[in-house]
Structure formats: structure tokens, C-alpha cells
Design a protein around this motif. Structure first.
Motif, PDB file in Angstrom:
ATOM      1  N   VAL A  49       0.670  -1.305   0.030  1.00  0.00           N
ATOM      2  CA  VAL A  49       0.036   0.034  -0.080  1.00  0.00           C
ATOM      3  C   VAL A  49       1.098   1.313  -0.025  1.00  0.00           C
ATOM      4  CG1 VAL A  49      -1.753   1.282   1.306  1.00  0.00           C
ATOM      5  CG2 VAL A  49      -1.864  -1.286   1.114  1.00  0.00           C
ATOM      6  N   CYS A 439      -2.481   9.349  -4.885  1.00  0.00           N
ATOM      7  CA  CYS A 439      -2.694   7.846  -4.906  1.00  0.00           C
ATOM      8  C   CYS A 439      -2.719   7.481  -3.490  1.00  0.00           C
ATOM      9  CB  CYS A 439      -1.542   7.329  -5.645  1.00  0.00           C
ATOM     10  SG  CYS A 439      -1.150   7.697  -7.412  1.00  0.00           S
ATOM     11  N   ILE A 443      -5.643   5.316  -1.873  1.00  0.00           N
ATOM     12  CA  ILE A 443      -5.279   3.671  -1.652  1.00  0.00           C
ATOM     13  C   ILE A 443      -5.512   3.484  -0.096  1.00  0.00           C
ATOM     14  CG2 ILE A 443      -3.529   1.950  -1.385  1.00  0.00           C
ATOM     15  CD1 ILE A 443      -2.171   2.951  -3.955  1.00  0.00           C
ATOM     16  N   CYS A 447      -8.013   1.210   1.635  1.00  0.00           N
ATOM     17  CA  CYS A 447      -7.555   0.097   2.661  1.00  0.00           C
ATOM     18  C   CYS A 447      -8.223   0.311   4.058  1.00  0.00           C
ATOM     19  CB  CYS A 447      -6.193   0.451   2.958  1.00  0.00           C
ATOM     20  SG  CYS A 447      -5.213  -0.165   1.512  1.00  0.00           S
ATOM     21  N   CYS A 491      -4.876  -3.229  -4.746  1.00  0.00           N
ATOM     22  CA  CYS A 491      -4.051  -2.305  -5.664  1.00  0.00           C
ATOM     23  C   CYS A 491      -4.401  -2.482  -7.027  1.00  0.00           C
ATOM     24  CB  CYS A 491      -2.723  -2.776  -5.229  1.00  0.00           C
ATOM     25  SG  CYS A 491      -2.234  -2.476  -3.546  1.00  0.00           S
ATOM     26  N   PHE A 494      -7.251  -0.574  -7.927  1.00  0.00           N
ATOM     27  CA  PHE A 494      -6.886   1.215  -7.810  1.00  0.00           C
ATOM     28  C   PHE A 494      -6.079   1.478  -9.108  1.00  0.00           C
ATOM     29  CE2 PHE A 494      -3.620   4.112  -6.934  1.00  0.00           C
ATOM     30  CZ  PHE A 494      -4.520   5.473  -6.666  1.00  0.00           C
TER      31      PHE A 494
END
Length: 687
Positions: A49, A439, A443, A447, A491, A494
Motif C-alpha cells: 500500500v 494515489c 489507496i 484500505c 491495488c 486502484f
């Protein structure tokens, strides 16, 4: 600079994973291999992450360099550019001259990230699909030898491994029968990665749909102290029932242990197994079992080895459940008392926060000089409500952006995904810091929505992450498995949202190093062009279901009571919890008053009391309940709670003028929560 940044991030992520493990696990009591496996799983997932934004900025820089090389085979000086303007315009009539590429501050050299991602990804996959499931069964096994634990783990995982092997063979047959493809080792890796990510994406959408709605709503509702207090009363009523059930279950299991202890003589071959079971029992029960069995003359039926293995497993589960219930009950009481103090302080004309039950531990310098009672009053009664609502609005906007982007990220012309729009706008300006921030925030929010749901869900009594070092080994390893399975598809999802995954966006550009280790997802077109695109759209339906609390209402109909404001049963539980909290406050106050009187008597006459307690370290007086151990006609111990109804046990929690000193379920003094399990020295020996 880039190497230093990478090293700092790796170290900070390790501290984060270690802090979470220290909060939920017991570093002193639990097995080293259990802690190491869980720490490694959490650490690798958090690394993915935190490092992925650097991978995105590095890939954008490489794409810029590649575009410049394609557009300018030979660099032109400023003089030639001014003298040959017409030639350049005629030679490149339709090409826009790009800006000079600026190397990002976090640029990672070539060859570092591919190796890093391979090590992180394949290690996490080895943990989640092979090692952690085996360690789960090993830790939960009731066998008394390592060979028996290994045998039990292999049998329990045979069905587990067979299911995934069947899925892999089905995909293998599909590719083998396709006329266009010839199987290679890289294609087999891609098939395995695709199967794992498909399974993870299936669970990811379910958890994400819940978290996108529940997290903003929880912060909005937490701005109301009345709502929090009412919900605390509701939890108190439920927790009281769970606490009584845990005590009854432990009493029943201890009765079986007492029977086995009395029937197996000290020279019997099974005596070592019985002694191992006794070491897992609380100290108070061990003493009672020993005293009562010594006075017993009759013996029960001799247990078998298989029966002792089952009893060993039941003892481990019952003791852990009882300890969790005791700690959670104490924490809930402290929260309810604090919320009641907030309600009283709001109506007080003095801007000074007063605690009805001051802590027995001395305050640190933060509470003495910074977080003073006046500052605490302004925070709890004035600013906290505004802060929670502003945070809830911000999280709600992020949730709306995620839902919109998940439903439109497959459209590249025009670009509809909001995250892709932000990244491409920053890419045109080569603002790498902005790219990394977009980003990282995106993320991190995804999460938080997924991981917080993992920490909050409770699968009956088999999986439950409990803070204050009360999470058992099985739940710790199960959470590590979930993290390792959810993080890679999260991920990849994303990267699809920002159009950095060519398997979904179908754009001809450099792939990130993280995507390169996944292989070409186009190998399985029905997954890359179908499942990966259309399945995330279900988030919209899941968000609507969560918003209207359909899941909670269904669980409430099935008998799992949930907090629903317009439900009559919820109102009854709130009233019951309010009465429980009121009685518990009176009981604690009586305990504190009695201890203060004893302290004053010892101080005045210089007499040391029986218990030797001090004013600042008193132990609260317990309810006046019957002794947990009684004798029956056969001189075999029988524990309370077997012949008493649950409602009567709950009413016992409302009794005043109580004292149960020496009860096996008592809490430690001073509000400290101590583990009752004995310390282990050998790895996985008698988990």
C-alpha cells in the motif's frame, strides 16, 4: 534520496504493523511463530500500500522519457531551434513538443521495484495459501504431540487445498483446450495469480461496499453523545448476556476437566495429557479442582485419548472466550461511564470536565499540562461534534468518488473516473508530489474501508479481533490471510481506477512494476474484460443495502440482535443496559468508599489491613454471588451456571452489596487486564 525514502517507508511500515500486533496480540503469552507469521503478513500487505504510489510516479516519469525520445530523436539547441523554426514545423506539423521531464523526488532506480514486488507478492501468497492455513489448524488443534497436531492440520486443510486445486485444474483445462494458446511457465503463473486475485476481488467488493457507507456514517453518528450513550447501553445488555454465557460455558468445561482429573490416576499413561489440560485452566479453577478431587473417593469412567484431545481443544476455546468477555465488559463500562460524564458536563455551567470515577493511575505530563480538564471540556462538549461531522462529510465525498469511479473506470474516452482525471491532470504538469498524494490518499481510504471491516466483523466466536491483547492465535492468523488475499486485488483495482492497468484500460503505455509481475491479464479475456469490469459495479447495490441497514435487519430477524433505532427489542435492551450501567456504577462507588475507609483506618491507627491495599491502588468489591464451586453427592465438582437460566444470571449482575473475592472470573486491580494463559516456551508446543 530515493533509497533513503524507500528505507524510511519500509521502517515506518514495520512500526505500524508491530503496533497493531502489539495492540491485538499478546507478545508475552502467544507463540513466537504465530506472532511472526501474523506480523510478516500484515507488514507485507502494508508495504504494498505504501510503496505503490512511488511505483506510479516512477512509471509516469519513465513514460515521459519514452515520449521525449520518440518525439525528439536528436536534441536541438536553443540557437538551432530559433533559426530552424520553419523546418521543425514542416517536419513535425502535428506533434506537440512535450515539456522537459523532471525526475521525481522519490524516483526508484530501474531493477529495484520488480525484485521488490516479486519478493513481497510471492512471500505474501505463500503465507496466505500455504503456511497460515496450516498454522491455524496447528494452533487450534487439541492434540498433545507435534505429530498429532501436524496430522490434524493436514486433515483439516485437505478439503481446503483440494477446492483451490480443483479451480486451478479447471482453468488449466480451459487454456489447454483453447486453440490459440500454448501453455508456458509464465502463463501458468498468470493463471494462478488471476485465480487468487479473482477470489480476492470477490471478497473485496463485499467488504468495500460495507465500509464505504458505514465509516462516514459512524463518524457522523459519533458526533452525537446521546447516540453514543444509547448504543453503549445497548452493547452493555448484549455484552452481559455474552459474559454470562462465557462463564457458563467455562464452568461446564471445568466440570469435565474435574471429572477427567479425578478418573485418571497419577500412574496412568494418560496422566500427562490431563496435566497438560490443567495447565490451560485458570489458576483459581486449578486449585479448586485439586482440592475437591483429593477429597473424592469415587471415579468416573476413564476417558479415551480422543476424548482428551477434544476436551483440550474445548478448554483452550472456553478460557479464551471467557477472558475476552471479561476484558470487553470492563472496557465497555469505562466507555459508558465516560459518556455519562460527558452528558453531565454539557449541562454544567462550569467549563471544567469532572470524572465521576478518577483513574487510579497517576496522570502523565500531557494531561497535567496540555489536556487539562478545561481543554477536555471544550473538546468533548464543543469541538468534537463539529470535527466529527466535518470528517464525516469529507469521508462521504471520498466514498461517492469511489463508487462513481468503480462504475465508470472502464471508460477511457471520455475519462469518467475521478481518480484517473486527478492523476492525468497532475501528470500533464509533472507534479509528482500531487500524483503520489492522490494515489496515497485514495489507496489509504480504500484500505481503511476494507481493513476496518476485517477488524470489525465477527464470525460467531471463531474469528474476532479484540484489542487490549485479547485476540487468539486463530483470529490473528485468519486476519493475516485476509490481508494477503485482499491487498493485491485492491491495488490492481486502484490501478484500474487511474487507468494504469492496460489489461482494463487497453492503453499502449508503460506498465507499473507491480503490474508487470502479474503477467498479462488478457490471457483470460473473460476475466479481464468481464469480471474485473462489471463485478465492481455491485458496490453501488451493496452501498444502498448498507445505507438502509438491510444486513442488520436480516441478522436481527435471525436472532442476532443489532442496534436498530426503530426496533422495540432495541429499546428494551437499551433500558436493560442502562440499568446494568447504573448498578455497576453504584457497586464501584461502594467498593471505592469501602476501600477509602479502610485506608483511612490504617493511616489513623497504623494498622495494616488484611489485603494491604492502598488508596490509589484499591481493588473493587465484587458482586455477592454464590461460590463458583460446590460439591455434589459423588464428590465431583459442579460449577454454577449449569442449572440456572440465562435471565436469572443476568439479574445477578444487578445485585448490590456484593462481594465475590476469589471468584475465578475476577478482574485485576487498577483496571489492568492480565492474560490468564500460562507462558509458553517452546514453539507451537501445547498452543
Amino acid at each position: 534520496m530515493s533509497g533513503a525514502v524507500l528505507a524510511v517507508v519500509v521502517f515506518v511500515v514495520f512500526l505500524l504493523a508491530f503496533y497493531l500486533l502489539q495492540r491485538y496480540g499478546d507478545l508475552r503469552k502467544q507463540q513466537p511463530m504465530v506472532l511472526l507469521g501474523t506480523l510478516l503478513a500484515w507488514y507485507l500487505c502494508f508495504l504494498i500500500v505504501f510503496i505503490l504510489p512511488f511505483d506510479v510516479s516512477t512509471t509516469i516519469y519513465k513514460q515521459c522519457v519514452l515520449d521525449n525520445k520518440n518525439h525528439h530523436p536528436t536534441p536541438l539547441t536553443q540557437g538551432r531551434r530559433s533559426n530552424q523554426t520553419g523546418d521543425i514545423s514542416s517536419a513535425y506539423p502535428t506533434v506537440r513538443i512535450p515539456k522537459a521531464c523532471v525526475e521525481p523526488w522519490s524516483y526508484i532506480p530501474d531493477g529495484v521495484l520488480p525484485v521488490f514486488w516479486r519478493v513481497v507478492y510471492w512471500t505474501s501468497q505463500f503465507l496466505t495459501w500455504l503456511l497460515l492455513p496450516f498454522m491455524q489448524s496447528y494452533a487450534r488443534s487439541g492434540s498433545f504431540s507435534r505429530a498429532g497436531k501436524v496430522k490434524t492440520a493436514l486433515i483439516e486443510n485437505a478439503l481446503y487445498y483440494g477446492t483451490y486445486l480443483l479451480i486451478f485444474i479447471s482453468l488449466l483445462i480451459y487454456l489447454a483446450t483453447h486453440p490459440k494458446w500454448h501453455l508456458t511457465w509464465s502463463q501458468l503463473q498468470t493463471i494462478g495469480i488471476t485465480a487468487a486475485n479473482t477470489w480476492g476481488l470477490f471478497l473485496l467488493v463485499l467488504l468495500l461496499g460495507y465500509g464505504l457507507v458505514e465509516i462516514p456514517r459512524s463518524y457522523w453518528l459519533s458526533s452525537s453523545h446521546g447516540y453514543l450513550l444509547t448504543k453503549a447501553y445497548f452493547k452493555a445488555a448484549k455484552m452481559a448476556t455474552e459474559k454470562v454465557e462465557a462463564e457458563e460455558h467455562l464452568a461446564d468445561v471445568m466440570e469435565e476437566v474435574s471429572s477427567a482429573h479425578g478418573s485418571v490416576r497419577f500412574n496412568h499413561s494418560l496422566r500427562k495429557c490431563v496435566d497438560t489440560i490443567l495447565t490451560k485452566c485458570p489458576t483459581e479453577y486449578q486449585e479448586e479442582i485439586g482440592r475437591d478431587v483429593e477429597s473424592s473417593n469415587e471415579q468416573d469412567a476413564l476417558p479415551t485419548k480422543r476424548g482428551l484431545i477434544k476436551l483440550h481443544k474445548k478448554v483452550i476455546f472456553a478460557v479464551q472466550r471467557h477472558r475476552q468477555a471479561q476484558v470487553q465488559w470492563s472496557i465497555l463500562l469505562d466507555q459508558a461511564f465516560h459518556l455519562e460524564d460527558v452528558a453531565k458536563s454539557q449541562s454544567s455551567p462550569v467549563h471544567h470536565f469532572v470524572h465521576s470515577s478518577p483513574s487510579v493511575q497517576p496522570h502523565g505530563w500531557i494531561r497535567r499540562f496540555i489536556y487539562t480538564p478545561t481543554v477536555e471540556w471544550y473538546w468533548e462538549c464543543v469541538f468534537r461534534q463539529t470535527f466529527c461531522r466535518l470528517l464525516a462529510v469529507l469521508l462521504c465525498l471520498l466514498s461517492a468518488a469511489v463508487v462513481w469511479s468503480e462504475c465508470t473506470f472502464f471508460s477511457t474516452h471520455p475519462v469518467l473516473s475521478l481518480f484517473a482525471v486527478f492523476v492525468q491532470m497532475a501528470e500533464k504538469q509533472y507534479n509528482y508530489i500531487c500524483i503520489e498524494m492522490v494515489c496515497f490518499v485514495s489507496i489509504l481510504f480504500l484500505c481503511v474501508c476494507v481493513y476496518s471491516t476485517v477488524f470489525r466483523i465477527r464470525v460467531f466466536n471463531y474469528y474476532h479481533l479484540v484489542p487490549h491483547h485479547q485476540t487468539d492465535a486463530y483470529s490473528l492468523q485468519f486476519s493475516g490471510m485476509l490481508f494477503c488475499r485482499l491487498t493485491p486485488p485492491l491495488c490492481l483495482n486502484f490501478l484500474g481506477l487511474i487507468h494504469m492497468d492496460s489489461a482494463i484500460s487497453h492503453q499502449d503505455r508503460i506498465q507499473t512494476s507491480y503490474t508487470s509481475i502479474m503477467g498479462s491479464m488478457r490471457l483470460l479475456s473473460f476475466i479481464s474484460d468481464g469480471f474485473y469490469i462489471y463485478y465492481p459495479m455491485l458496490i453501488l447495490l451493496l452501498c444502498l443495502a448498507t445505507y438502509y441497514s438491510l444486513g442488520s435487519r436480516c441478522l436481527n430477524l435471525l436472532g442476532f440482535h443489532q442496534y436498530i433505532t426503530d426496533d422495540d427489542l432495541t429499546s428494551d435492551l437499551v433500558d436493560e443496559g442502562k440499568e446494568l450501567i447504573r448498578r455497576e456504577r453504584r457497586r464501584r462507588q461502594k467498593a471505592e468508599d469501602g476501600d477509602n475507609r479502610r485506608w483511612a483506618w490504617r493511616k489513623r491507627y497504623g494498622v495494616i489491613g488484611i489485603t494491604g491495599r492502598t488508596k490509589t491502588g484499591y481493588t473493587e468489591i465484587k458482586d455477592n454471588q454464590s461460590s463458583p464451586v460446590t460439591h455434589n453427592k459423588k464428590s465431583v465438582v459442579t460449577f454454577t451456571g449449569r442449572d440456572v437460566e440465562t435471565e436469572e444470571q443476568q439479574r445477578g449482575l444487578l445485585q448490590d452489596n456484593s462481594s465475590d473475592e476469589g471468584s475465578p472470573s475476577r478482574r485485576s486491580s487498577g483496571g489492568r487486564y492480565l492474560s490468564l494463559s500460562p507462558s509458553q516456551t517452546r514453539i507451537f508446543d501445547d498452543v
